[in-house]
Enzyme design. Sequence first.
Site, short mmCIF file in Angstrom:
data_model
loop_
_atom_site.label_atom_id
_atom_site.label_comp_id
_atom_site.label_asym_id
_atom_site.label_seq_id
_atom_site.Cartn_x
_atom_site.Cartn_y
_atom_site.Cartn_z
N SER A 153 26.92 -61.77 -38.82
CA SER A 153 25.81 -60.91 -38.41
C SER A 153 26.63 -59.52 -38.23
O SER A 153 27.44 -58.88 -39.16
CB SER A 153 25.15 -61.02 -37.24
N ASP A 222 16.47 -66.52 -42.93
CA ASP A 222 16.92 -65.28 -42.13
C ASP A 222 15.60 -64.34 -41.69
O ASP A 222 15.05 -63.51 -42.63
CB ASP A 222 18.23 -64.58 -42.74
N HIS A 250 18.16 -66.74 -38.44
CA HIS A 250 19.31 -65.61 -38.43
C HIS A 250 20.36 -66.32 -37.42
O HIS A 250 21.54 -66.48 -37.79
CB HIS A 250 18.76 -64.54 -37.91
#
Length: 282
Positions: A153, A222, A250
């Site tokens: 991320s 996601d 995610h």
Amino acid sequence: MKMLSTLLWTLLTIVAGYVFLVFLLYLLQSNLVYHPASELPYTPDLMGLNYEEVSFRSEDGKDLHGWFIPHEQARGTILFQHGNAGNISGRLETIQILHQLGLQVFIYDYRGYGKSEGTPTEQGTYKDAMGAWNFLTSEKNIPANRIILMGRSLGGAVTSWLANQVKPAGVILESTFTSAPDVAADLYPVFPVRRMIKFEYPNKQHIQSITEPILVAHSTGDDLIPFEHGKRLYELANEPKRFFEMQGDHGNGFLETGEAYRKVIDEFVSEVLENEKTNKQQ
């Protein structure tokens, strides 16, 4: 006339509300990007892992905190940059997976997260990453060609920047975005976020300068960073490169993907470190 006045008043109220929300987004964008937690309720010993509490300095002198998880027969070392929420205590599953694959792991908190001092900023996260690299290569004396950079991320953006500054064995970018303005535009399409945002994290520029082997992994499900971001990053990356399609949302894609995730990380690590070993012997 009364109806016209009501319509005008309604329109002005809507416009004023919109302007207020834009102003609020601008003021609070740092809080939207970073969600640090100071408390560390869990440590690697919860997973039965030995670990070393590490204090080190960022490139600009901030006191940072991390964990070094050794391995008796280490194939290599992972320098892990985590996402924008929580702190290192929420990444124990990742540490365990990597350790089970025969890897040492160094995971740390950016400034303002966990026990690390300061307040997070984009440039600050870069300086923190460089400090972590210096700790591994200088204090732990781990050769650069035995270190794989890994970021998830927000950590993927920090990792791609770091990969432009140093020479690791390889790079893993997981569930990350093309740039901060791009993901902001996806999340807030009705606001002029590209003109407002003070953060860049330009993954799509940084990835084009990475010459080491790279693995890009992203989940089709996601729910925060669209799958297309991962595919675009892969397209922009140089060879040798590999793309891995994960499952799940995610935050838990790597867990929900399960054994297939472990396998692709294992294969990539083996290829990268074996190539480095061969190149060194030549």
